[in-house]
Design an enzyme around this catalytic site. Structure first.
Site, short mmCIF file in Angstrom:
data_model
loop_
_atom_site.label_atom_id
_atom_site.label_comp_id
_atom_site.label_asym_id
_atom_site.label_seq_id
_atom_site.Cartn_x
_atom_site.Cartn_y
_atom_site.Cartn_z
N GLY A 363 0.84 -1.27 0.02
CA GLY A 363 0.13 -0.06 -0.19
C GLY A 363 0.85 1.14 0.00
O GLY A 363 2.15 1.24 -0.02
N GLY A 365 1.25 4.95 1.98
CA GLY A 365 1.04 5.89 3.11
C GLY A 365 1.11 7.32 2.98
O GLY A 365 1.53 7.84 1.61
N ALA A 366 0.96 8.05 3.68
CA ALA A 366 1.14 9.36 3.41
C ALA A 366 2.57 10.01 3.02
O ALA A 366 2.60 11.12 2.19
CB ALA A 366 0.68 10.41 4.78
N PHE A 367 3.51 9.23 3.58
CA PHE A 367 4.75 9.59 3.23
C PHE A 367 5.74 8.62 2.76
O PHE A 367 7.06 8.38 2.77
CB PHE A 367 5.55 10.40 4.46
CG PHE A 367 5.01 11.64 5.04
CD1 PHE A 367 5.01 12.68 4.32
CD2 PHE A 367 3.88 11.67 5.83
CE1 PHE A 367 4.55 13.96 4.72
CE2 PHE A 367 3.31 12.38 6.35
CZ PHE A 367 3.57 13.68 5.67
N GLY A 368 5.29 7.42 2.23
CA GLY A 368 5.95 6.48 1.70
C GLY A 368 5.14 5.41 1.32
O GLY A 368 3.95 5.05 1.57
N LYS A 385 8.51 0.23 5.23
CA LYS A 385 7.90 1.40 4.64
C LYS A 385 9.22 2.29 4.11
O LYS A 385 10.17 2.47 4.94
CB LYS A 385 7.25 2.15 5.64
CG LYS A 385 6.44 3.50 5.33
CD LYS A 385 5.91 4.19 6.49
CE LYS A 385 5.19 5.57 6.30
NZ LYS A 385 4.62 6.22 7.28
N ASP A 482 -4.16 11.50 12.09
CA ASP A 482 -4.59 10.81 11.03
C ASP A 482 -5.07 9.42 10.96
O ASP A 482 -4.95 8.51 10.58
CB ASP A 482 -3.47 10.66 9.97
CG ASP A 482 -3.80 10.51 8.55
OD1 ASP A 482 -5.02 10.70 8.15
OD2 ASP A 482 -3.00 9.91 7.66
#
Length: 676
Positions: A363, A365-368, A385, A482
């Protein structure tokens, strides 16, 4: 120690030369630690345990009776058996504890000090003392001293006030009554306990006192050989439980030590010696021809030795300079990282993710990007990540690392390690086999498993528990910022694990938190956060409210109406049904009515309470957890959704509201936003 390259080479070469002569032994060593007060750096908190002001609480601190269990475990595995010498360690521990209760009529159940081969030991509430699972009585292995405050006939307890030695079972091998020595376990006073096991005497003693002076006579003395139960490596800790009581179990300080292992001695070459003796080779006369042969051999060694050493010196020096340069390059970065999690090599992670291949992506994420990693050596699976080493990426990387590494809760994703090489930043997490909540929640029944109602309610409770921990039970409050279904991961038993702390911010309790950047995902953002950009625990509560409405209704926070382009806000939709007296109609139709109506109603009303536009009317997460546990009454939810009106200039295009993307869009002009 900072040395110039030339001195570093001399030092390392000399060290290398000594290493050629002397090799250290690998014998087990005695260990000692002392915690005058506690911090999260050295402990793992499981279940309902918490840390406050340097004191560990093992069960929930509630004003109403509850059922609870928790444990705290020292992170360091301790050597209790040395297979090389076949020696089992003796050990000694001292700790101060108190058992208190605001309701003298609801005592129970007690606490334990335990040794276990497992660093995830957590049992059931009630008479199981947080040490044994009620459904699998023989699952957890342990040696424990129980301090029991309730008579439980299932485990042959002698009374409701005793101390006992337990091995792999709560049926004590031997018990004693501390009141005979003037110790009242339920007094609420601070009690110091000493537990001493001497392997050579095959004896275990338990002593207690209200003072810091150890009594001459123990309360409990047991003749027992623990060598067959003490494995090579064990973990030590405490557990406790309650069942329908308000009993508090607090540990204020703790020291522990092992002894009895032989001190390690150096091994000298060329002799292969034992740890207890050095073999001395006798002088044997030899013939002249032999001496001549040895002289020639010695001359050859004199010539070849320095040449060989020079080659080794050059090679080792080159490697040392290279390592020194790499250390200098990362000098500004690595000191910022914590020493707790393991540091992985980039090569290791690249191999485990098949070169960060697209087929391994779990998946984004917001930063990776998150990859599935297979470690062939250990046979384990992790999630990696990956984010680029930019300024923003580094900032978020360090934020996530520093926060996650210091937190311990059963509903948090466990951080296993990190890597900072090749201009990249990588975090290694425990792998969650069932993926994220949004992936599972929105699967069609024919495409995968539909979450049952019991699993959904457990997810709501587990998420409430971990947010209670982050907001109110940590030494330093954590605002996640978040909370959403894609950041709630599910383990093999569909228990929730909160992850992605890249947006989290640490803050002291009772301080006014101010965020300079509005971050998060549209549909989950509280109205005051959109307006003022200030993240507080109440903004997390709003996001949680949206999440549990999703769990109950099976609908996304913002989605299009069927056969229409109209966007529907989930909170508005549920509130509308509630105002019409049709709240239960909001339940996920895919459940086909297979749910407990009382629990469904409770979850929907808690969701609306948390998603109240007025932040002052939202409950604290502790109150939410109490409501879901049936330990507190529901809050009154107004029939009509409260209305707030204010002006703002925030980007709220249709595309941004619908999208779950974190990318920025063009800001729209100033307008009036009405939250109704």
């Amino acid at each position: 120690m900072n040395l110039p390259p030339r001195k570093l080479l001399v030092f390392l070469s000399f060290f290398f030369f000594l290493e050629c002569l002397i090799l250290p032994t690998t014998l087990a060593g005695n260990l000692k630690f002392d915690f005058p007060s506690f911090t999260l750096r050295n402990l793992t908190l499981l279940g309902d345990s918490y840390l406050r002001n340097g004191v560990v609480g093992l069960t929930r601190e509630l004003g109403v009776p509850s059922s609870s269990s928790g444990s705290v475990i020292c992170n360091t595995p301790i050597t209790f058996f040395d297979p090389e010498t076949n020696i089992t360690a003796s050990f000694s521990t001292r700790f101060s504890f108190s058992i208190n209760n605001i309701n003298p009529n609801s005592y129970g159940d007690g606490l334990t000090f335990f040794l276990s081969p497992d660093n995830q030991t957590l049992g059931s509430p009630g008479g199981y003392l947080g040490l044994v699972n009620s459904s699998q009585l023989t699952k957890n292995k342990f040696v424990a001293v129980e301090i029991d405050t309730r008579l439980d006939s299932h485990f042959d307890d002698p009374n409701e006030h005793h101390v006992g030695l337990d091995i792999d079972s709560l049926n004590s091998i031997k018990t004693a009554d501390p009141t005979l020595r003037g110790i009242d376990l339920k007094s609420g006073n601070l009690i110091t306990a000493w537990i001493d096991y001497k392997n050579d005497q095959k004896n275990l003693n338990v002593s207690m006192s209200y003072s810091s002076f150890k009594p001459a006579k123990p309360i409990l003395s047991v003749k027992i050989d623990l060598s067959s139960y003490l494995k090579e490596f064990m973990y030590v800790g405490f557990s406790a439980s309650t069942e329908g009581s308000t009993e508090l179990h607090l540990i204020e300080d703790w020291s522990f030590q092992t002894f009895g292992f032989r001190p390690a001695r150096p091994r000298f070459h060329p002799h292969n010696v034992s740890d207890n003796s050095v073999t001395v080779t006798p002088v044997i006369p030899v013939s002249n021809s032999t001496n001549k042969h040895h002289n020639n051999l010695g001359l050859g060694l004199v010539i070849a030795g320095p040449a060989f050493f020079c080659i080794v010196f050059v090679v080792f020096g080159w490697v040392s300079v290279k390592k020194w340069k790499e250390t200098k390059t990362d000098k500004s970065f690595k000191p910022e990282l914590l020493t707790g999690p393991r540091e992985f090599s980039y090569k290791e992670l690249k191999s485990a993710t098949k070169g960060f291949h697209s087929s391994r992506i779990l998946g984004h994420g917001a930063f990776g990007t998150v990859y599935k990693a297979f470690f062939l050596g250990s046979g384990t699976i992790s999630a990696v990540k990956r984010s680029k080493h930019t300024h923003e990426g580094k900032t978020e990387f360090l934020a996530e690392l520093s926060i996650i590494a210091s937190l311990r809760h059963k509903n948090l994703v466990q951080l296993q390690g990190w890597c900072a090489e090749k201009g990249e930043l990588l975090l290694v997490y425990e792998f969650m086999p069932n993926g994220s909540l949004d992936e599972v929640l929105y699967q069609e029944p024919e495409q995968g498993m539909l979450l049952k109602w019991s699993q959904r309610y457990n997810i709501a409770m587990g998420t409430a528990s971990v947010l209670t921990y982050l907001h109110q039970e940590c030494e330093q409050q954590v605002i996640h910022r978040d909370i959403k279904t894609s950041n709630i991961l599910l383990d093999g038993n569909f228990n929730p694990r909160l992850g992605d702390f890249g947006l989290a911010r640490l803050m002291e309790h009772d301080k006014s938190p101010v965020s300079t950047l509005t971050a998060g995902t549209m549909g989950y953002l509280a109205p005051e956060y959109l307006q003022f950009g200030k993240a507080t625990e109440k903004t997390d509560v709003f996001s949680y409210g949206v999440v549990i409405l999703e769990v109950a209704c099976g609908r996304r926070p913002i989605e299009k109406e069927p056969n229409s382009q109209k966007m529907v806000n989930l909170v508005d939709w549920v509130w509308g049904l509630y105002s019409e007296g049709k709240l239960i109609e909001a339940a996920d139709k895919r459940l086909n009515g297979e749910f407990k109506e009382e629990e469904m109603r409770k979850l929907l009303l808690v969701g609306l309470s948390c998603a109240n536009p007025d932040c002052m009317e939202r409950p604290l997460m502790r109150r939410v957890l109490q409501i879901l546990n049936g330990e507190a009454e529901l809050l009154v939810v107004p029939k009509m959704k409260p209305c707030l009106t204010f002006s703002c200039s925030i980007p709220l295009s249709l595309e941004e509201i619908v999208s779950d993307s974190e990318e920025q869009t063009t800001a729209s002009p100033l307008y009036e936003l009405k939250i109704a």
